[in-house]
Design a protein around this motif. Structure first.
Motif, PDB file in Angstrom:
ATOM      1  N   GLU A   1      43.809  51.487 -28.646  1.00  0.00           N
ATOM      2  CA  GLU A   1      43.938  52.942 -28.190  1.00  0.00           C
ATOM      3  C   GLU A   1      43.518  53.724 -29.662  1.00  0.00           C
ATOM      4  O   GLU A   1      44.011  53.436 -30.668  1.00  0.00           O
ATOM      5  CB  GLU A   1      45.194  53.344 -27.812  1.00  0.00           C
ATOM      6  N   GLY A   2      42.676  54.536 -29.608  1.00  0.00           N
ATOM      7  CA  GLY A   2      42.098  55.302 -30.648  1.00  0.00           C
ATOM      8  C   GLY A   2      41.121  54.778 -31.406  1.00  0.00           C
ATOM      9  O   GLY A   2      40.452  55.267 -32.496  1.00  0.00           O
ATOM     10  N   LYS A   3      40.642  53.394 -31.364  1.00  0.00           N
ATOM     11  CA  LYS A   3      39.710  52.685 -31.930  1.00  0.00           C
ATOM     12  C   LYS A   3      38.445  52.709 -31.571  1.00  0.00           C
ATOM     13  O   LYS A   3      38.266  53.537 -30.187  1.00  0.00           O
ATOM     14  CB  LYS A   3      40.025  51.175 -32.034  1.00  0.00           C
ATOM     15  N   LYS A   4      37.506  52.674 -32.383  1.00  0.00           N
ATOM     16  CA  LYS A   4      36.028  52.756 -31.992  1.00  0.00           C
ATOM     17  C   LYS A   4      35.397  51.359 -31.234  1.00  0.00           C
ATOM     18  O   LYS A   4      35.317  50.523 -31.993  1.00  0.00           O
ATOM     19  CB  LYS A   4      35.130  53.229 -32.983  1.00  0.00           C
TER      20      LYS A   4
ATOM     21  N   ALA B   1      35.796  51.374 -18.678  1.00  0.00           N
ATOM     22  CA  ALA B   1      37.183  51.048 -18.679  1.00  0.00           C
ATOM     23  C   ALA B   1      37.734  51.284 -20.127  1.00  0.00           C
ATOM     24  O   ALA B   1      39.055  51.584 -20.375  1.00  0.00           O
ATOM     25  CB  ALA B   1      37.113  49.650 -18.314  1.00  0.00           C
ATOM     26  N   ALA B   2      36.952  51.064 -21.082  1.00  0.00           N
ATOM     27  CA  ALA B   2      37.536  51.215 -22.705  1.00  0.00           C
ATOM     28  C   ALA B   2      37.848  52.901 -22.731  1.00  0.00           C
ATOM     29  O   ALA B   2      38.984  53.083 -23.382  1.00  0.00           O
ATOM     30  CB  ALA B   2      36.398  50.851 -23.594  1.00  0.00           C
ATOM     31  N   ILE B   3      37.004  53.818 -22.114  1.00  0.00           N
ATOM     32  CA  ILE B   3      37.437  55.115 -22.356  1.00  0.00           C
ATOM     33  C   ILE B   3      38.762  55.406 -21.541  1.00  0.00           C
ATOM     34  O   ILE B   3      39.638  56.019 -22.037  1.00  0.00           O
ATOM     35  CB  ILE B   3      36.192  55.984 -21.575  1.00  0.00           C
ATOM     36  N   LYS B   4      39.121  54.632 -20.383  1.00  0.00           N
ATOM     37  CA  LYS B   4      40.305  54.920 -19.852  1.00  0.00           C
ATOM     38  C   LYS B   4      41.589  54.042 -20.630  1.00  0.00           C
ATOM     39  O   LYS B   4      42.535  54.595 -20.337  1.00  0.00           O
ATOM     40  CB  LYS B   4      40.287  54.316 -18.320  1.00  0.00           C
ATOM     41  N   LEU B   5      41.072  53.411 -21.281  1.00  0.00           N
ATOM     42  CA  LEU B   5      42.207  52.620 -22.357  1.00  0.00           C
ATOM     43  C   LEU B   5      42.495  53.507 -23.632  1.00  0.00           C
ATOM     44  O   LEU B   5      43.396  52.897 -24.282  1.00  0.00           O
ATOM     45  CB  LEU B   5      41.624  51.485 -22.727  1.00  0.00           C
ATOM     46  N   GLY B   6      41.722  54.553 -23.622  1.00  0.00           N
ATOM     47  CA  GLY B   6      41.822  55.414 -24.856  1.00  0.00           C
ATOM     48  C   GLY B   6      41.095  54.998 -25.940  1.00  0.00           C
ATOM     49  O   GLY B   6      41.274  55.671 -27.051  1.00  0.00           O
TER      50      GLY B   6
ATOM     51  N   TYR C   1      30.976  54.295 -28.030  1.00  0.00           N
ATOM     52  CA  TYR C   1      29.726  54.354 -28.380  1.00  0.00           C
ATOM     53  C   TYR C   1      28.783  53.330 -27.600  1.00  0.00           C
ATOM     54  O   TYR C   1      29.114  52.331 -27.465  1.00  0.00           O
ATOM     55  CB  TYR C   1      29.421  54.367 -30.053  1.00  0.00           C
ATOM     56  N   GLY C   2      27.635  54.007 -26.922  1.00  0.00           N
ATOM     57  CA  GLY C   2      26.845  53.178 -26.308  1.00  0.00           C
ATOM     58  C   GLY C   2      25.482  52.954 -26.779  1.00  0.00           C
ATOM     59  O   GLY C   2      24.752  54.246 -27.144  1.00  0.00           O
ATOM     60  N   PHE C   3      24.780  51.844 -26.656  1.00  0.00           N
ATOM     61  CA  PHE C   3      23.303  51.695 -27.070  1.00  0.00           C
ATOM     62  C   PHE C   3      22.795  50.904 -25.789  1.00  0.00           C
ATOM     63  O   PHE C   3      22.944  50.073 -25.933  1.00  0.00           O
ATOM     64  CB  PHE C   3      23.155  51.130 -28.407  1.00  0.00           C
ATOM     65  N   ASP C   4      21.473  51.647 -25.609  1.00  0.00           N
ATOM     66  CA  ASP C   4      20.681  50.895 -24.798  1.00  0.00           C
ATOM     67  C   ASP C   4      19.404  51.707 -24.399  1.00  0.00           C
ATOM     68  O   ASP C   4      19.212  52.899 -23.860  1.00  0.00           O
ATOM     69  CB  ASP C   4      21.206  50.484 -23.574  1.00  0.00           C
ATOM     70  N   PRO C   5      18.220  51.516 -25.339  1.00  0.00           N
ATOM     71  CA  PRO C   5      17.060  52.407 -25.065  1.00  0.00           C
ATOM     72  C   PRO C   5      16.427  52.166 -23.877  1.00  0.00           C
ATOM     73  O   PRO C   5      15.577  53.094 -23.522  1.00  0.00           O
ATOM     74  CB  PRO C   5      16.123  51.712 -26.113  1.00  0.00           C
TER      75      PRO C   5
ATOM     76  N   TYR D   1      35.308  47.481 -33.003  1.00  0.00           N
ATOM     77  CA  TYR D   1      34.907  46.748 -32.119  1.00  0.00           C
ATOM     78  C   TYR D   1      33.597  46.760 -31.682  1.00  0.00           C
ATOM     79  O   TYR D   1      33.030  47.900 -31.334  1.00  0.00           O
ATOM     80  CB  TYR D   1      36.093  46.567 -30.818  1.00  0.00           C
ATOM     81  N   ILE D   2      32.923  45.449 -31.363  1.00  0.00           N
ATOM     82  CA  ILE D   2      31.587  45.653 -31.032  1.00  0.00           C
ATOM     83  C   ILE D   2      31.351  44.441 -29.877  1.00  0.00           C
ATOM     84  O   ILE D   2      31.663  43.513 -29.796  1.00  0.00           O
ATOM     85  CB  ILE D   2      30.308  45.220 -31.951  1.00  0.00           C
ATOM     86  N   THR D   3      30.895  44.935 -28.534  1.00  0.00           N
ATOM     87  CA  THR D   3      30.612  43.980 -27.421  1.00  0.00           C
ATOM     88  C   THR D   3      29.120  44.069 -26.979  1.00  0.00           C
ATOM     89  O   THR D   3      28.638  45.278 -26.876  1.00  0.00           O
ATOM     90  CB  THR D   3      31.622  44.556 -26.305  1.00  0.00           C
ATOM     91  N   LEU D   4      28.628  42.899 -26.676  1.00  0.00           N
ATOM     92  CA  LEU D   4      27.346  42.718 -26.479  1.00  0.00           C
ATOM     93  C   LEU D   4      27.197  42.566 -24.952  1.00  0.00           C
ATOM     94  O   LEU D   4      27.597  41.593 -24.685  1.00  0.00           O
ATOM     95  CB  LEU D   4      26.927  41.412 -27.237  1.00  0.00           C
ATOM     96  N   HIS D   5      26.257  43.376 -24.518  1.00  0.00           N
ATOM     97  CA  HIS D   5      25.914  43.084 -22.935  1.00  0.00           C
ATOM     98  C   HIS D   5      24.454  43.294 -22.982  1.00  0.00           C
ATOM     99  O   HIS D   5      23.950  43.835 -21.723  1.00  0.00           O
ATOM    100  CB  HIS D   5      26.588  44.163 -22.202  1.00  0.00           C
ATOM    101  N   ALA D   6      23.593  42.839 -23.727  1.00  0.00           N
ATOM    102  CA  ALA D   6      21.933  42.992 -23.630  1.00  0.00           C
ATOM    103  C   ALA D   6      21.595  41.493 -23.167  1.00  0.00           C
ATOM    104  O   ALA D   6      22.093  40.427 -23.141  1.00  0.00           O
ATOM    105  CB  ALA D   6      21.421  43.204 -25.023  1.00  0.00           C
ATOM    106  N   PRO D   7      20.546  41.642 -22.562  1.00  0.00           N
ATOM    107  CA  PRO D   7      19.810  40.397 -22.070  1.00  0.00           C
ATOM    108  C   PRO D   7      18.974  39.476 -23.417  1.00  0.00           C
ATOM    109  O   PRO D   7      18.958  40.237 -24.481  1.00  0.00           O
ATOM    110  CB  PRO D   7      18.572  40.833 -21.249  1.00  0.00           C
ATOM    111  N   SER D   8      18.636  38.307 -23.366  1.00  0.00           N
ATOM    112  CA  SER D   8      18.231  37.666 -24.152  1.00  0.00           C
ATOM    113  C   SER D   8      16.577  37.816 -24.425  1.00  0.00           C
ATOM    114  O   SER D   8      15.833  37.292 -23.207  1.00  0.00           O
ATOM    115  CB  SER D   8      18.548  36.198 -24.073  1.00  0.00           C
TER     116      SER D   8
END
Length: 383
Positions: A134-137, A153-158, A162-166, A195-202
């Motif tokens: 909570e409170g982390k980026k 979901a992360a927004i709801k967890l407080g 930041y989102g990136f997708d051109p 924290y960084i989470t990856l959800h891009a195609p290869s």
């Protein structure tokens, strides 16, 4: 009778949608369509009658897309069908990256048979302390169905997200929380986020985006999650950063040999979409896609051909897969005019080097003259 070959086990919830005019099984030749999950088709002989391949899942690395396009085989996937399943596991990974739950559980197992286990646990638990989220980026790279679900979901967890997708789609943008901050580039995420989470195609652009250069831009103690594709991460660069303490924890769903059993790396055995609900959803979507294409010529969720989704209005549909070059539509119209066949409706769309045209008519049509045209790859008449 359309023949559908199964190269993997597919949920019966989806297979039950095949009715009457379909023969479905693992053993058959000259199939019209293929349903697949993880089996590789790179060495699979594609028969001339094959019209479509549906992947019950999002990734299509196991399918030779270029070869399929050359032979006029439409390849479908099921975007979003497993999004909730993956989202839930990513959230689990988020917590595992912060709180030393896995390490703590393993340590407790080592106390088995010790009569003082309870006391030792109270004394030793401090070594497994970890921060709250909570409170982390959180930075989300890739805002498809899964990335948007994770961000929301992360927004709801407080968390501050930041989102990136051109290349974000309109539907994804509409579904994303207004509280997700728009990162103009990945550098913003690398420098700002805990924290960084990856959800891009290869792709050529995304392979190895987590590398030594980009890791250097990150905060000390960053936590990285990869539930998208193994090759988005340069494993050696990540391991070096983990050992140096630059990366606090790396969580991945891909068990490549070099990262197994490494300190501060948690490897999950590709469980992202492994829920009965996800398998049912993927199977249903894949079957509906392949049925719609075989029965009406409509293409929805293809990775190698354009989307055309039009209601039937005539007795016959001429479905033409062809090269995306000038003068094709004029040739089709001239050919039909010479046969005194009236065009009731015509739809054409292109994707890269290939295009797809549907012509509707109430007159009987043969396919030989179309097949003889240069740059035509595959022709079907649906009546």
């Amino acid at each position: 009778m359309n023949k559908i070959k199964l190269l993997n086990k597919i949920s019966p919830v989806g297979l039950d949608l095949f009715e009457g005019k379909y023969q479905v099984g693992e053993e058959m030749d000259d199939e019209d369509g293929i349903l697949v999950r993880s089996a590789s088709l790179h060495e699979y002989p594609l028969n001339p009658n094959l019209k479509a391949i549906a992947r019950a899942g999002a990734g299509v690395n196991n399918i030779p897309l270029d070869k399929c396009s050359e032979e006029g085989i439409v390849v479908f996937n099921t975007p979003g069908a497993n999004a909730n399943a993956v989202k839930e596991l990513v959230l689990c990974g988020l917590f595992l990256s912060s709180r030393k739950v896995v390490e703590g559980i393993d340590w407790v197992k080592s106390l088995k048979g010790n009569e003082d286990a309870a006391k030792l646990v109270e004394k030793g638990k401090s070594q497994f302390v970890g921060p709250e989220i909570e409170g982390k980026k959180l930075g989300v790279i890739g805002l498809g169905a899964i990335g948007v679900n994770v961000a929301n979901a992360a927004i709801k967890l407080g968390m501050e997200v930041y989102g990136f997708d051109p290349y974000i789609s309109v539907n994804a943008a509409w579904g994303m929380s207004k509280w997700v901050k728009n990162a103009q580039n990945m550098e913003t995420i690398f420098s700002e986020c805990d924290y960084i989470t990856l959800h891009a195609p290869s792709t050529k652009e995304t392979k190895g985006i987590i590398n030594k250069e980009n890791i250097a831009l990150m905060k000390d103690g960053v936590r990285i999650l990869n539930f998208a594709r193994a090759d988005l991460v340069n494993s050696q660069d990540v391991l070096e950063a983990v050992k140096a303490g630059k990366i606090e924890k790396y969580i991945t769903d891909f068990a490549t040999p070099d990262i197994i059993d490494q300190e501060n790396v948690i490897v999950i055995p590709h469980l992202g979409a492994s829920t009965p609900e996800s398998e049912d959803n993927c199977a249903r979507m894949a079957v509906k896609e392949i049925k719609d294409y075989l029965e009406s010529g409509n293409i929805v969720n293809s990775v190698n051909f354009p989307t055309i989704n039009e209601p039937r209005t005539t007795k016959y549909r001429i479905c033409l897969i062809h090269k995306n070059v000038p003068n094709m539509l004029a040739q089709f119209a001239t050919l039909l005019a010479n046969q005194e066949i009236n065009i009731e409706n015509m739809v054409n769309k292109a994707k890269g080097d290939y295009a797809y045209t549907i012509i509707e008519t109430n007159d009987v049509v043969g396919i030989d003259d179309f097949e003889a045209l240069e740059n035509v790859v595959k022709v079907r008449v649906i009546g």
